[in-house]
Scaffold this motif. Structure first.
Motif, PDB file in Angstrom:
ATOM      1  N   THR A 199       0.856  -1.196   0.000  1.00  0.00           N
ATOM      2  CA  THR A 199       0.000   0.000   0.000  1.00  0.00           C
ATOM      3  C   THR A 199       0.884   1.235   0.000  1.00  0.00           C
ATOM      4  N   TRP A 200       0.464   2.209  -0.797  1.00  0.00           N
ATOM      5  CA  TRP A 200       1.237   3.422  -0.999  1.00  0.00           C
ATOM      6  C   TRP A 200       0.436   4.592  -0.431  1.00  0.00           C
ATOM      7  N   VAL A 201       0.977   5.226   0.593  1.00  0.00           N
ATOM      8  CA  VAL A 201       0.346   6.420   1.171  1.00  0.00           C
ATOM      9  C   VAL A 201       1.031   7.620   0.525  1.00  0.00           C
ATOM     10  N   GLY A 202       0.268   8.416  -0.231  1.00  0.00           N
ATOM     11  CA  GLY A 202       0.830   9.479  -1.062  1.00  0.00           C
ATOM     12  C   GLY A 202       1.386  10.650  -0.266  1.00  0.00           C
ATOM     13  N   ALA A 203       2.046  11.544  -0.980  1.00  0.00           N
ATOM     14  CA  ALA A 203       2.718  12.692  -0.376  1.00  0.00           C
ATOM     15  C   ALA A 203       1.746  13.520   0.470  1.00  0.00           C
ATOM     16  N   GLY A 204       2.163  13.821   1.684  1.00  0.00           N
ATOM     17  CA  GLY A 204       1.368  14.697   2.545  1.00  0.00           C
ATOM     18  C   GLY A 204       0.047  14.132   3.017  1.00  0.00           C
ATOM     19  N   ILE A 242      -3.228   5.686  -1.532  1.00  0.00           N
ATOM     20  CA  ILE A 242      -3.877   6.837  -0.908  1.00  0.00           C
ATOM     21  C   ILE A 242      -3.291   8.072  -1.576  1.00  0.00           C
ATOM     22  N   GLY A 243      -4.125   8.856  -2.245  1.00  0.00           N
ATOM     23  CA  GLY A 243      -3.649   9.984  -3.046  1.00  0.00           C
ATOM     24  C   GLY A 243      -2.968  11.047  -2.203  1.00  0.00           C
ATOM     25  N   ALA A 244      -2.170  11.866  -2.881  1.00  0.00           N
ATOM     26  CA  ALA A 244      -1.475  12.950  -2.203  1.00  0.00           C
ATOM     27  C   ALA A 244      -2.491  13.820  -1.461  1.00  0.00           C
ATOM     28  N   GLY A 245      -2.179  14.170  -0.233  1.00  0.00           N
ATOM     29  CA  GLY A 245      -3.004  15.088   0.543  1.00  0.00           C
ATOM     30  C   GLY A 245      -4.289  14.516   1.102  1.00  0.00           C
ATOM     31  N   TYR A 304      -7.738   5.922  -3.334  1.00  0.00           N
ATOM     32  CA  TYR A 304      -8.585   6.762  -2.485  1.00  0.00           C
ATOM     33  C   TYR A 304      -8.007   8.166  -2.467  1.00  0.00           C
ATOM     34  N   VAL A 305      -8.852   9.180  -2.628  1.00  0.00           N
ATOM     35  CA  VAL A 305      -8.358  10.567  -2.635  1.00  0.00           C
ATOM     36  C   VAL A 305      -9.277  11.455  -1.799  1.00  0.00           C
ATOM     37  N   GLY A 306      -8.755  12.613  -1.431  1.00  0.00           N
ATOM     38  CA  GLY A 306      -9.580  13.671  -0.852  1.00  0.00           C
ATOM     39  C   GLY A 306      -9.646  13.675   0.665  1.00  0.00           C
ATOM     40  N   LEU A 332     -11.795   6.303  -5.360  1.00  0.00           N
ATOM     41  CA  LEU A 332     -11.771   6.877  -6.707  1.00  0.00           C
ATOM     42  C   LEU A 332     -12.019   5.790  -7.750  1.00  0.00           C
ATOM     43  N   ARG A 333     -11.274   4.690  -7.648  1.00  0.00           N
ATOM     44  CA  ARG A 333     -11.510   3.534  -8.545  1.00  0.00           C
ATOM     45  C   ARG A 333     -10.720   2.324  -8.085  1.00  0.00           C
TER      46      ARG A 333
HETATM   47  C1  LIG Z   1      -4.447   9.596  -6.683  1.00  0.00           C
HETATM   48  C2  LIG Z   1      -3.671   9.585  -7.960  1.00  0.00           C
HETATM   49  C3  LIG Z   1      -2.887   8.278  -8.102  1.00  0.00           C
HETATM   50  C4  LIG Z   1      -4.664   9.700  -9.098  1.00  0.00           C
HETATM   51  O1  LIG Z   1      -3.978   9.776 -10.291  1.00  0.00           O
HETATM   52  P1  LIG Z   1      -4.791   9.526 -11.665  1.00  0.00           P
HETATM   53  O2  LIG Z   1      -5.296   8.133 -11.656  1.00  0.00           O
HETATM   54  O3  LIG Z   1      -3.883   9.927 -12.763  1.00  0.00           O
HETATM   55  O4  LIG Z   1      -6.066  10.441 -11.525  1.00  0.00           O
HETATM   56  P2  LIG Z   1      -6.473  11.722 -12.363  1.00  0.00           P
HETATM   57  O5  LIG Z   1      -5.363  12.722 -12.308  1.00  0.00           O
HETATM   58  O6  LIG Z   1      -6.982  11.250 -13.662  1.00  0.00           O
HETATM   59  O7  LIG Z   1      -7.663  12.299 -11.481  1.00  0.00           O
HETATM   60  C5  LIG Z   1      -8.923  11.674 -11.387  1.00  0.00           C
HETATM   61  C6  LIG Z   1      -9.790  12.538 -10.481  1.00  0.00           C
HETATM   62  O8  LIG Z   1      -9.301  12.452  -9.137  1.00  0.00           O
HETATM   63  C7  LIG Z   1      -8.887  13.737  -8.679  1.00  0.00           C
HETATM   64  N1  LIG Z   1      -7.647  13.566  -7.936  1.00  0.00           N
HETATM   65  C8  LIG Z   1      -6.502  12.971  -8.375  1.00  0.00           C
HETATM   66  N2  LIG Z   1      -5.588  12.962  -7.405  1.00  0.00           N
HETATM   67  C9  LIG Z   1      -6.146  13.558  -6.342  1.00  0.00           C
HETATM   68  C10 LIG Z   1      -5.671  13.851  -5.044  1.00  0.00           C
HETATM   69  N3  LIG Z   1      -4.463  13.487  -4.650  1.00  0.00           N
HETATM   70  N4  LIG Z   1      -6.529  14.461  -4.192  1.00  0.00           N
HETATM   71  C11 LIG Z   1      -7.771  14.819  -4.580  1.00  0.00           C
HETATM   72  N5  LIG Z   1      -8.267  14.583  -5.803  1.00  0.00           N
HETATM   73  C12 LIG Z   1      -7.456  13.948  -6.669  1.00  0.00           C
HETATM   74  C13 LIG Z   1      -8.684  14.587  -9.927  1.00  0.00           C
HETATM   75  O9  LIG Z   1      -8.831  15.950  -9.656  1.00  0.00           O
HETATM   76  C14 LIG Z   1      -9.745  14.028 -10.826  1.00  0.00           C
HETATM   77  O10 LIG Z   1     -10.992  14.532 -10.447  1.00  0.00           O
HETATM   78  P3  LIG Z   1     -12.144  14.910 -11.537  1.00  0.00           P
HETATM   79  O11 LIG Z   1     -12.484  13.604 -12.184  1.00  0.00           O
HETATM   80  O12 LIG Z   1     -13.216  15.494 -10.704  1.00  0.00           O
HETATM   81  O13 LIG Z   1     -11.479  15.867 -12.467  1.00  0.00           O
HETATM   82  C15 LIG Z   1      -2.614  10.755  -8.006  1.00  0.00           C
HETATM   83  O14 LIG Z   1      -3.226  11.997  -8.252  1.00  0.00           O
HETATM   84  C16 LIG Z   1      -1.825  10.865  -6.705  1.00  0.00           C
HETATM   85  O15 LIG Z   1      -2.217  11.543  -5.750  1.00  0.00           O
HETATM   86  N6  LIG Z   1      -0.676  10.183  -6.702  1.00  0.00           N
HETATM   87  C17 LIG Z   1       0.198  10.148  -5.551  1.00  0.00           C
HETATM   88  C18 LIG Z   1       1.517  10.855  -5.917  1.00  0.00           C
HETATM   89  C19 LIG Z   1       2.399  10.927  -4.720  1.00  0.00           C
HETATM   90  O16 LIG Z   1       1.967  11.093  -3.603  1.00  0.00           O
HETATM   91  N7  LIG Z   1       3.692  10.787  -4.941  1.00  0.00           N
HETATM   92  C20 LIG Z   1       4.618  10.753  -3.820  1.00  0.00           C
HETATM   93  C21 LIG Z   1       5.989  10.389  -4.266  1.00  0.00           C
HETATM   94  S1  LIG Z   1       7.044  10.281  -2.868  1.00  0.00           S
END
Ligand SMILES: CC(C)(COP(=O)(O)OP(=O)(O)OC[C@H]1O[C@@H](n2cnc3c(N)ncnc32)[C@H](O)[C@@H]1OP(=O)(O)O)[C@@H](O)C(=O)NCCC(=O)NCCS
Length: 198
Positions: A153-158, A173-176, A189-191, A197-198
């Motif tokens: 499992t990957w917990v995103g930045a912040g 888990i998406g960034a933030g 999962y985001v937000g 999300l999917r």
């Molecule tokens: C979550 C994540 C994987 C989604 O990427 P994706 O599949 O390319 O998704 P998309 O960019 O097509 O976005 C799809 C929808 O989710 C939303 N979304 C994507 N990432 C989001 C996030 N982190 N927080 C809130 N909403 C997010 C987009 O705004 C979009 O919404 P909409 O359909 O209303 O326009 C990516 O945005 C993310 O957060 N990756 C983590 C990166 C990270 O933390 N890296 C750290 C390296 S140390």
């Protein structure tokens, strides 16, 4: 002379090399399947990842993708655990082989980190957490006390995981994002609060 093989000559590999130098490795070399990459962070790329098998040197897999990291790591021996000297780690923490803890990370008492994990720059993992194998707590992410984050499992930045939360294996888990409820279905999962999300 301490010698280390790093598999994966990427940005992540550069940071790992820096930690290796701070841990006393004097001879560092990379493997990478991209033949165009000849050096990384001033160290040579000497061949493809396949060369890691049967090699006796200390080694670590520095590949961000958890599935690839696992696939490569599971066939290797002499894996090391690398911890940046400016990480703060309780004396009561266990960390598995092939894991790396970056600068500024804080890991508090009675945490167990699996193998092949990344506890990235400035991430915190608080007391009594379990972080599963090949999981990644990204830069500036915070996992509060008594959480269980399963394998891969990957917990995103912040991102923030509130206390006493369980997250099943294979999640991103998406960034933030802020996780305030247990997650029992693999997915992205985001937000705030985190939603599927999917
Ligand atoms: C979550 C994540 C994987 C989604 O990427 P994706 O599949 O390319 O998704 P998309 O960019 O097509 O976005 C799809 C929808 O989710 C939303 N979304 C994507 N990432 C989001 C996030 N982190 N927080 C809130 N909403 C997010 C987009 O705004 C979009 O919404 P909409 O359909 O209303 O326009 C990516 O945005 C993310 O957060 N990756 C983590 C990166 C990270 O933390 N890296 C750290 C390296 S140390």
């Amino acid at each position: 002379m301490k010698k280390l093989m790093i598999i994966g000559a990427s940005g992540h590999g550069k940071v790992v090399a820096d930690i290796a130098v701070k841990n006393g490795y004097e001879q560092i070399f990379f493997l990478d399947d991209n033949e165009d990459v000849k050096e990384c962070a001033g160290f040579p790329v000497v061949g493809k990842c396949i060369l890691a098998a049967d090699n006796e040197d200390d080694k670590i897999v520095a590949i961000g993708n958890e599935k690839v990291r696992e696939k490569i790591q599971k066939n290797l021996k002499n894996l090391v655990t690398l911890i940046h000297p400016n990480a703060v780690i309780s004396r009561r923490v266990k960390i598995g082989e092939g894991s790396v803890v970056m600068a500024g990370a804080i890991i508090n008492s009675d945490v167990v980190i699996g193998k092949g994990c990344i506890i990235n720059t400035g991430a915190t993992v608080d007391h009594d957490c379990r972080i599963g194998n090949f999981s990644h707590i990204s830069v500036g992410a915070h996992v509060a006390g008594t959480c269980e984050i399963s394998d891969r499992t990957w917990v995103g930045a912040g991102a923030v995981v509130s206390n006493n939360i369980n997250i099943c294996e294979g999640c991103l888990i998406g960034a933030g994002a802020v996780v305030v409820k247990n997650i029992e279905k693999a997915g992205i999962y985001v937000g705030v609060p985190a939603r599927y999300l999917r």
